[in-house]
Motif scaffolding. Structure first.
Motif, PDB file in Angstrom:
ATOM      1  N   ARG A   1      -3.999   1.837  12.558  1.00  0.00           N
ATOM      2  CA  ARG A   1      -4.823   0.526  12.280  1.00  0.00           C
ATOM      3  C   ARG A   1      -4.160  -0.144  11.179  1.00  0.00           C
ATOM      4  O   ARG A   1      -4.647  -0.164   9.941  1.00  0.00           O
ATOM      5  N   LYS A   2      -3.169  -0.594  11.407  1.00  0.00           N
ATOM      6  CA  LYS A   2      -2.229  -1.410  10.446  1.00  0.00           C
ATOM      7  C   LYS A   2      -2.640  -2.874  10.426  1.00  0.00           C
ATOM      8  O   LYS A   2      -2.504  -3.563  11.274  1.00  0.00           O
ATOM      9  N   LYS A   3      -3.377  -3.342   9.369  1.00  0.00           N
ATOM     10  CA  LYS A   3      -3.848  -4.539   9.077  1.00  0.00           C
ATOM     11  C   LYS A   3      -2.540  -5.417   8.674  1.00  0.00           C
ATOM     12  O   LYS A   3      -1.836  -4.881   7.785  1.00  0.00           O
ATOM     13  N   VAL A   4      -2.505  -6.728   8.931  1.00  0.00           N
ATOM     14  CA  VAL A   4      -1.405  -7.644   8.560  1.00  0.00           C
ATOM     15  C   VAL A   4      -1.905  -7.936   7.129  1.00  0.00           C
ATOM     16  O   VAL A   4      -3.075  -8.222   7.048  1.00  0.00           O
TER      17      VAL A   4
ATOM     18  N   ALA B   1       9.152 -12.661   1.370  1.00  0.00           N
ATOM     19  CA  ALA B   1       8.642 -11.561   2.289  1.00  0.00           C
ATOM     20  C   ALA B   1       8.065 -12.183   3.575  1.00  0.00           C
ATOM     21  O   ALA B   1       8.258 -11.863   4.864  1.00  0.00           O
ATOM     22  N   THR B   2       7.286 -13.263   3.406  1.00  0.00           N
ATOM     23  CA  THR B   2       6.905 -14.149   4.320  1.00  0.00           C
ATOM     24  C   THR B   2       7.817 -14.697   5.376  1.00  0.00           C
ATOM     25  O   THR B   2       7.741 -14.546   6.583  1.00  0.00           O
ATOM     26  N   VAL B   3       8.963 -15.142   4.808  1.00  0.00           N
ATOM     27  CA  VAL B   3      10.062 -15.683   5.630  1.00  0.00           C
ATOM     28  C   VAL B   3      10.627 -14.648   6.420  1.00  0.00           C
ATOM     29  O   VAL B   3      11.048 -14.698   7.584  1.00  0.00           O
ATOM     30  N   TYR B   4      10.904 -13.513   5.618  1.00  0.00           N
ATOM     31  CA  TYR B   4      11.493 -12.183   6.242  1.00  0.00           C
ATOM     32  C   TYR B   4      10.860 -11.651   7.515  1.00  0.00           C
ATOM     33  O   TYR B   4      11.349 -11.332   8.558  1.00  0.00           O
TER      34      TYR B   4
ATOM     35  N   ASN C   1       9.199  -2.279   0.982  1.00  0.00           N
ATOM     36  CA  ASN C   1       7.739  -2.520   0.298  1.00  0.00           C
ATOM     37  C   ASN C   1       6.701  -2.273   1.280  1.00  0.00           C
ATOM     38  O   ASN C   1       6.518  -3.308   2.029  1.00  0.00           O
ATOM     39  N   THR C   2       5.671  -1.107   1.392  1.00  0.00           N
ATOM     40  CA  THR C   2       4.854  -1.192   2.719  1.00  0.00           C
ATOM     41  C   THR C   2       3.663  -2.149   2.332  1.00  0.00           C
ATOM     42  O   THR C   2       2.994  -2.513   3.470  1.00  0.00           O
ATOM     43  N   LYS C   3       3.377  -2.507   1.159  1.00  0.00           N
ATOM     44  CA  LYS C   3       2.479  -3.381   1.016  1.00  0.00           C
ATOM     45  C   LYS C   3       2.657  -4.914   1.578  1.00  0.00           C
ATOM     46  O   LYS C   3       1.963  -5.585   1.887  1.00  0.00           O
ATOM     47  N   LEU C   4       4.131  -5.151   1.627  1.00  0.00           N
ATOM     48  CA  LEU C   4       4.649  -6.156   2.196  1.00  0.00           C
ATOM     49  C   LEU C   4       4.845  -6.249   3.814  1.00  0.00           C
ATOM     50  O   LEU C   4       4.946  -7.109   4.544  1.00  0.00           O
ATOM     51  N   TYR C   5       5.285  -4.997   4.108  1.00  0.00           N
ATOM     52  CA  TYR C   5       6.036  -4.958   5.580  1.00  0.00           C
ATOM     53  C   TYR C   5       5.447  -3.878   6.381  1.00  0.00           C
ATOM     54  O   TYR C   5       5.828  -3.548   7.341  1.00  0.00           O
ATOM     55  N   GLY C   6       4.243  -3.142   5.673  1.00  0.00           N
ATOM     56  CA  GLY C   6       3.918  -1.838   6.588  1.00  0.00           C
ATOM     57  C   GLY C   6       3.329  -1.848   7.896  1.00  0.00           C
ATOM     58  O   GLY C   6       3.652  -1.084   8.538  1.00  0.00           O
ATOM     59  N   ASP C   7       2.924  -2.961   8.270  1.00  0.00           N
ATOM     60  CA  ASP C   7       2.356  -3.162   9.705  1.00  0.00           C
ATOM     61  C   ASP C   7       3.382  -3.424  10.477  1.00  0.00           C
ATOM     62  O   ASP C   7       3.304  -3.082  11.574  1.00  0.00           O
ATOM     63  N   LEU C   8       4.653  -3.758  10.261  1.00  0.00           N
ATOM     64  CA  LEU C   8       5.732  -3.771  10.975  1.00  0.00           C
ATOM     65  C   LEU C   8       6.695  -2.599  11.124  1.00  0.00           C
ATOM     66  O   LEU C   8       7.496  -2.357  12.026  1.00  0.00           O
ATOM     67  N   LEU C   9       6.580  -1.795  10.128  1.00  0.00           N
ATOM     68  CA  LEU C   9       7.428  -0.537  10.136  1.00  0.00           C
ATOM     69  C   LEU C   9       6.972   0.346  11.081  1.00  0.00           C
ATOM     70  O   LEU C   9       5.958   0.885  10.724  1.00  0.00           O
ATOM     71  N   LYS C  10       7.658   0.549  12.056  1.00  0.00           N
ATOM     72  CA  LYS C  10       7.328   1.620  13.104  1.00  0.00           C
ATOM     73  C   LYS C  10       8.339   2.747  13.384  1.00  0.00           C
ATOM     74  O   LYS C  10       8.418   3.691  14.091  1.00  0.00           O
TER      75      LYS C  10
END
Length: 376
Positions: free
Chosen positions: A55-58, A66-69, A168-177
């Motif tokens: 349940r990874k929240k955006v 980070a937003t652009v990336y 950084n998982t705080k910035l990208y955690g929901d996308l890292l799979k």
């Protein structure tokens, strides 16, 4: 605690079906199970499965870069480019290890796989792999970030944080799979459980039965089981055997390093600051005295052997400018492949390095010089 075990844990993997229940009996007595702070005699597998769904929240991001990336990484172009891709890497600044050899195997035998090799463009290995038509990604680049945000697997011979958790998982955690595959740097002969247990490793490669047993055993300190650990052998060992007929009258001296003697990492990667007091250490003095000794020189002349000193990559800066009459100082940048070095050498001298297993694999003799054995 105070050198005594006070907690014993055993891990089981239980195959579940879609509609069944999980219950445990010991000596025909039902054992209460604790799950999500509740105790019951049984839990449905559906309840358990739902609790473990991701349940990874955006994240609410106020970081402009980070937003652009994030937006670019999920664009049609990059989603297609890195779709179901494998990222393979050894060190950030050096290849020539298990990831390179696995990449080459996949490239030659599984042409449909979408694979990339991660390495710094400044590495001495970059041009060699580029010539071999590796799909190279510059470590730390924007492309590296986009690849990580779309990859299915990350496979590496190293498990340092700059490999496993670069973003950084705080910035990208929901996308890292991506799932991490630990290819290992060498045969494990010390207990590394305290370090490796902190890693999220989906597949853990081993190369020897005693090593495998020491990791999956219920008595070991490792959390890993037969589900994660595979006894396959190291990828680079396949290529190592091809060097067997290249032997010359040479001996190589290859000690391991000492983490306490080198400087801290200078940034994200394997490069470290210089320790100005390194050359005052017993490590430096003993190895310098060894490679420059008259006894070693006389022995090399008597038996017509060329002597090569090959320092560990983390201590190269302290030895690279040495001039020793009868010993050649060789660095990683001086060779295309360390396997060629192993193939040429007839004898190895080390202290505790796992490179001894490479020589053992080639059935070549190894001598040990351990000046600090009593304190290790």
């Amino acid at each position: 605690f105070l050198e005594d075990d006070y907690l014993y844990e055993q891990i089981f993997w239980v195959k579940c079906n879609h509609y069944g229940d999980l219950s445990v009996k010991i000596n025909n007595n039902t054992v209460p199970l604790k799950f999500n702070r509740s105790y019951k005699d049984k839990f449905s597998f559906e309840t358990i499965r739902n609790a473990f769904k991701r349940r990874k929240k955006v994240p609410k991001i106020k970081h402009k870069v980070a937003t652009v990336y994030r937006e670019l990484s999920q664009s049609k172009y990059y989603k297609k480019k890195y779709q179901k891709c494998w990222l393979l890497m050894d060190r950030d600044n050096q290849a020539d290890d298990n990831a390179e050899h696995l990449y080459r195997y996949i490239k030659e035998n599984h042409k449909g796989e979408n694979i990339f090799f991660v390495l710094r463009k400044s590495s001495h290995d970059w041009a060699r792999l580029k010539k071999e038509e590796f799909n190279l990604v510059d470590f730390g680049s924007i492309e590296h970030v986009f690849a990580l945000l779309n990859a299915d697997f990350l496979a590496s011979s190293h498990a340092d944080i700059y490999v496993t958790d670069l973003l950084n998982t705080k910035l990208y955690g929901d996308l890292l799979k991506y799932q991490f595959v630990f290819l290992q740097h060498g045969v494990i002969h010390n207990d590394l459980s305290e370090w490796l247990n902190r890693k999220s490793i989906r597949h853990f490669i081993c190369s020897a039965q005693p090593e495998y047993d020491s990791i999956i055993s219920n008595e070991s300190g490792y959390k890993f089981t037969e589900r994660e650990v595979a006894l396959t052998g190291l990828p680079r060992h396949d290529g190592l055997l091809k060097q067997l007929n290249q032997q010359k009258r040479k001996m190589v001296i290859m000690p391991t390093w000492r983490q306490s003697l080198v400087g801290l990492a200078t940034g994200i990667g394997n490069e470290r600051a210089l320790n100005e007091e390194f050359k005052e250490s017993a490590y430096y003095k003993n190895w310098f005295n060894f490679i420059s000794s008259k006894k070693l020189k006389d022995m090399a002349i008597r038996y017509n052997y060329e002597v090569v000193f090959f320092p560990h990559t983390n201590v190269e800066p302290y030895f690279k400018d040495l001039k020793v009459e009868h010993t050649k100082i060789m660095l990683n940048s001086d060779i295309d492949s360390i396997q060629e070095l192993f193939g040429e050498m007839a004898l190895m001298i080390t202290d505790y390095s796992s490179v001894a297993f490479e020589f053992a694999y080639l059935k070549k003799p190894v001598l040990y010089y351990q000046f600090d054995r009593d304190v290790m």
